[in-house]
Design an enzyme around this catalytic site. Structure first.
Site, short mmCIF file in Angstrom:
data_model
loop_
_atom_site.label_atom_id
_atom_site.label_comp_id
_atom_site.label_asym_id
_atom_site.label_seq_id
_atom_site.Cartn_x
_atom_site.Cartn_y
_atom_site.Cartn_z
N CYS A 130 41.76 -65.70 4.58
CA CYS A 130 43.08 -65.09 4.47
C CYS A 130 43.63 -64.75 5.86
O CYS A 130 43.17 -65.31 6.86
CB CYS A 130 43.10 -63.87 3.56
SG CYS A 130 44.80 -63.40 3.11
N ASP A 199 41.93 -54.71 2.02
CA ASP A 199 43.12 -54.06 1.46
C ASP A 199 42.78 -52.65 1.00
O ASP A 199 43.57 -51.72 1.18
CB ASP A 199 43.69 -54.89 0.32
CG ASP A 199 44.33 -56.17 0.84
OD1 ASP A 199 43.59 -57.14 1.08
OD2 ASP A 199 45.55 -56.17 1.07
P1 RI2 Z 1 45.18 -56.43 7.86
C1 RI2 Z 1 46.05 -58.94 3.24
O1 RI2 Z 1 46.64 -58.81 1.99
C2 RI2 Z 1 44.76 -59.76 3.20
O2 RI2 Z 1 44.02 -59.59 2.00
C3 RI2 Z 1 44.05 -59.21 4.41
O3 RI2 Z 1 42.66 -59.51 4.44
C4 RI2 Z 1 44.34 -57.73 4.26
O4 RI2 Z 1 45.68 -57.68 3.80
C5 RI2 Z 1 44.18 -56.89 5.49
O5 RI2 Z 1 45.05 -57.30 6.51
P2 RI2 Z 1 48.15 -59.41 1.68
O6 RI2 Z 1 49.14 -58.32 1.95
O7 RI2 Z 1 45.62 -55.07 7.48
O8 RI2 Z 1 48.34 -60.62 2.57
O9 RI2 Z 1 43.84 -56.45 8.54
O10 RI2 Z 1 48.11 -59.77 0.21
O11 RI2 Z 1 46.23 -57.20 8.66
#
Ligand code: RI2
Ligand code: 5GP
Length: 328
Positions: A130, A199
């Site tokens: 991701c 998350d």
């Molecule tokens: P940072 C994202 O969720 C991903 O799951 C990623 O691993 C997590 O947030 C943490 O991201 P989404 O909002 O806070 O893309 O480390 O569904 O940037």
């Protein structure tokens, strides 16, 4: 009075995933609350201002259900309205708290990158999944110190956030190899460390992260590859301490298969869960701004560092409904 456009735009940006990544979502929510305070044009009375700020907070929290960073950010900012005696003081306290949240978060990511990089040995191959800005910062720092030589980067279906990770890692010059999610186990024997973000982290140290993370961790455990989770302290969920289960978001089937295919196959069922839960025994360490912790130490972060949100758990799971009481 209604909420200003700046706030509505941020809320809609989070909902539609133009603003995404648990950390960025939290910082944007804090920023939205700051704009709400600065653009308030209603009656200059604390009670009216509080009502208006709670409305903004509720709107922001309702945009996405899984990442606890979002309600944690809103509560961090709005709890400063407790006990304020006049409108000017109330407004200033929101602005100050929002700025403080954003600054703390940026500093936390920097510190995590320092601690995380040290856990990676020279010449290593890393796999990530991701797009986590926190994981990217750890990897980029480790690369600049000669610790990372190559990154395998999953595409992360169905929303393909792996492409954002690719662009960010390339900006830092990191050599990146894109792989489909299904190639993770095949490639794992070449990997030294898995580094991902989070998350939400539960009180027993389970990590809720983008769908597929638990499969990556499973393949890593089988191959005895270490899994590091890079996460700021506001990714820990106080509500899980009273047994609350983390709500997993399901998104539109059209993210998985195109509309014309769905139309050609009436009655087809498509599931699009966007997060999964990795149990603590699949995680070597959670790297926070307070140090490199075993997942079992989550409770320490919840009590020592998120004590202020623990006060709110008496209102149980429905933070949106109880936001007034939480910040009373
Ligand atoms: P940072 C994202 O969720 C991903 O799951 C990623 O691993 C997590 O947030 C943490 O991201 P989404 O909002 O806070 O893309 O480390 O569904 O940037
Ligand atoms: P699994 O069921 O995938 O083997 O393990 C999930 C782990 O996450 C368990 O340790 C479980 O206690 C923990 N956990 C904590 N909170 C939650 C939650 O909200 N949902 C799920 N599925 N597991 C959770």
């Amino acid at each position: 009075m209604g909420l200003p456009n700046s706030v509505l735009q941020i809320a809609s940006g989070i909902k539609t995933m133009k603003i995404r990544g648990a950390g960025r979502i939290a910082r944007s929510a804090a920023e939205a609350l700051k704009y709400a305070a600065l653009e308030y044009g209603g009656v200059r009375e604390v009670s009216e201002f509080k009502k208006y700020m709670v409305e903004a907070g509720k709107l922001l929290i309702s945009t996405r259900p899984t990442a606890v960073s979002l309600p944690n950010a809103v509560i961090f900012v709005l709890r400063n309205l407790r006990g304020v005696s006049n409108y000017e003081e109330a407004r200033e306290s929101v602005v100050k708290a929002a700025d403080a949240f954003i600054k703390n978060s940026e500093e936390a990511v920097k510190r995590i990158s320092e601690y995380g990089a040290k856990r990676i040995k020279e010449g290593s191959v890393v796999l990530t999944h991701c797009h986590s800005s926190t994981a990217v910062e750890v990897i980029a720092r480790a690369y600049s110190e000669g610790r990372v030589v190559k990154v395998y980067n999953t595409e992360t279906r169905p929303f393909l956030q792996g492409r954002i990770t690719f662009t960010h890692l390339r900006k830092y010059g990191v050599p990146v190899v894109q792989i489909p999610d299904s190639a993770v186990r095949y490639i794992m024997h070449e990997v030294d460390y898995v580094v991902v973000g989070a998350d939400t982290i539960t009180s027993n140290g389970a990590v809720v992260n983008k769908i597929g993370t638990s499969q990556v961790a499973l393949a890593a455990k089988e191959a005895r590859v270490r899994v590091y989770v890079a996460a700021e302290s506001y990714k820990f969920s106080p509500l899980t301490l009273i047994g609350e289960l983390v709500k997993i978001e399901y998104r539109d089937p059209e993210e998985v298969v195109p509309r014309d295919w769905l139309d050609k196959h009436p009655g087809v069922r498509v599931l699009n869960p966007v997060f999964d839960v990795t149990p603590p025994d699949y995680i070597d360490a959670i790297i926070t701004e307070y140090g490199v912790l075993p997942p079992q130490a989550s409770i320490l972060i919840l009590i020592d560092k998120l004590g202020w949100t623990l006060e709110s758990i008496k209102y149980s799971e429905n933070i949106v409904e109880n936001l007034e009481k939480i910040i009373e």
